[in-house]
Design a protein around this motif. Sequence first.
Motif, short mmCIF file in Angstrom:
data_model
loop_
_atom_site.label_atom_id
_atom_site.label_comp_id
_atom_site.label_asym_id
_atom_site.label_seq_id
_atom_site.Cartn_x
_atom_site.Cartn_y
_atom_site.Cartn_z
N LEU A 43 9.66 -3.05 5.80
CA LEU A 43 8.41 -3.71 5.46
C LEU A 43 7.83 -2.95 4.19
N LEU A 44 8.05 -1.86 3.74
CA LEU A 44 7.57 -1.33 2.43
C LEU A 44 8.51 -1.87 1.29
N LEU A 47 7.14 -5.49 1.06
CA LEU A 47 5.89 -5.74 0.24
C LEU A 47 6.22 -5.36 -1.23
N PHE A 50 7.31 -8.35 -2.84
CA PHE A 50 6.54 -9.44 -2.99
C PHE A 50 5.48 -9.07 -4.04
N ILE A 51 4.97 -7.71 -4.07
CA ILE A 51 3.97 -7.52 -5.23
C ILE A 51 4.63 -7.86 -6.50
#
Length: 57
Positions: A43-44, A47, A50-51
């Motif tokens: 998940l990290l 994320l 995505f950023i």
Amino acid sequence: MSFFRLPFLAALLVLLTFSLSSCDAIGTIFKAGAWTALIGIFLLVVLLWFIVRKMRG
């Protein structure tokens, strides 16, 4: 820093020192299991991906 804020921060630091020992944190991590760690890392990474993708346009 105000006079009343300094004792509050000192008390908070002492409380955190006694309640969050490193051995307890490591034990909790191992109790959670490897699958939980793998899901968290996945998940990290998603994320962060995505950023970075949003920043590049």
